[in-house]
Write a protein that holds these residues in place. Structure first.
Motif, PDB file in Angstrom:
ATOM      1  N   VAL A  42       0.731  -1.266   0.127  1.00  0.00           N
ATOM      2  CA  VAL A  42       0.034  -0.067  -0.032  1.00  0.00           C
ATOM      3  C   VAL A  42       0.891   0.970   0.002  1.00  0.00           C
ATOM      4  N   LYS A  43       1.989   1.082   0.728  1.00  0.00           N
ATOM      5  CA  LYS A  43       2.928   2.333   0.864  1.00  0.00           C
ATOM      6  C   LYS A  43       3.386   2.732  -0.600  1.00  0.00           C
ATOM      7  N   VAL A  44       3.642   1.778  -1.159  1.00  0.00           N
ATOM      8  CA  VAL A  44       4.289   1.732  -2.512  1.00  0.00           C
ATOM      9  C   VAL A  44       3.221   2.283  -3.567  1.00  0.00           C
ATOM     10  N   ALA A  45       2.138   1.703  -3.427  1.00  0.00           N
ATOM     11  CA  ALA A  45       0.966   2.218  -4.284  1.00  0.00           C
ATOM     12  C   ALA A  45       0.580   3.538  -4.093  1.00  0.00           C
ATOM     13  N   LYS A  47       2.592   6.096  -2.919  1.00  0.00           N
ATOM     14  CA  LYS A  47       3.767   6.690  -3.347  1.00  0.00           C
ATOM     15  C   LYS A  47       3.778   6.884  -4.828  1.00  0.00           C
ATOM     16  N   LYS A  48       3.345   6.020  -5.578  1.00  0.00           N
ATOM     17  CA  LYS A  48       3.197   6.075  -7.072  1.00  0.00           C
ATOM     18  C   LYS A  48       1.974   6.843  -7.368  1.00  0.00           C
ATOM     19  N   ALA A  49       1.023   6.846  -6.704  1.00  0.00           N
ATOM     20  CA  ALA A  49      -0.225   7.685  -6.946  1.00  0.00           C
ATOM     21  C   ALA A  49      -0.045   9.134  -6.879  1.00  0.00           C
ATOM     22  N   ASP A  55       2.602  15.046 -11.034  1.00  0.00           N
ATOM     23  CA  ASP A  55       2.880  14.972 -12.682  1.00  0.00           C
ATOM     24  C   ASP A  55       1.815  15.750 -13.382  1.00  0.00           C
ATOM     25  N   VAL A  56       0.825  15.067 -12.979  1.00  0.00           N
ATOM     26  CA  VAL A  56      -0.787  15.721 -13.728  1.00  0.00           C
ATOM     27  C   VAL A  56      -0.970  17.233 -13.492  1.00  0.00           C
ATOM     28  N   VAL A  57      -0.859  17.327 -12.161  1.00  0.00           N
ATOM     29  CA  VAL A  57      -0.955  18.609 -11.617  1.00  0.00           C
ATOM     30  C   VAL A  57       0.014  19.913 -12.323  1.00  0.00           C
TER      31      VAL A  57
END
Length: 88
Positions: A42-45, A47-49, A55-57
């Motif tokens: 979950v931590k990895v997910a 961080k990716k999110a 990046d999108v912002v």
């Protein structure tokens, strides 16, 4: 002989509690390790999110046209200075 058999059965009856406790402990340890692994995933997910959303912002902020102000074409208001009060 009968008393020895009763004592042996009594002793075996007491050890099942210990065995059940040991089994429960091993099951709990397995579950804890599974939960820890899930938390790491979950931590990895997360961080990716976060990285993807940042990046999108950034892209949206760079691509968005700047808004024109409503008062950009109007003349600035003249400043009215207060009259000096003269005391007699």
């Amino acid at each position: 002989m009968e008393t020895l058999k009763k004592a042996w059965n009594w002793l075996l009856g007491k050890t099942t509690v210990d065995e059940k406790i040991k089994e429960t402990i091993t099951e709990v340890k397995k579950e804890v390790s599974e939960v820890k692994a899930a938390i790491k995933e979950v931590k990895v997910a997360v961080k990716k999110a976060i990285k993807e959303t940042s990046d999108v912002v950034d892209v949206i902020q760079k691509a968005a046209p700047k808004k024109k102000r409503y008062y950009a074409n109007k003349k600035p208001a003249t400043k009215v200075e207060p009259k000096a009060v003269v005391k007699k």
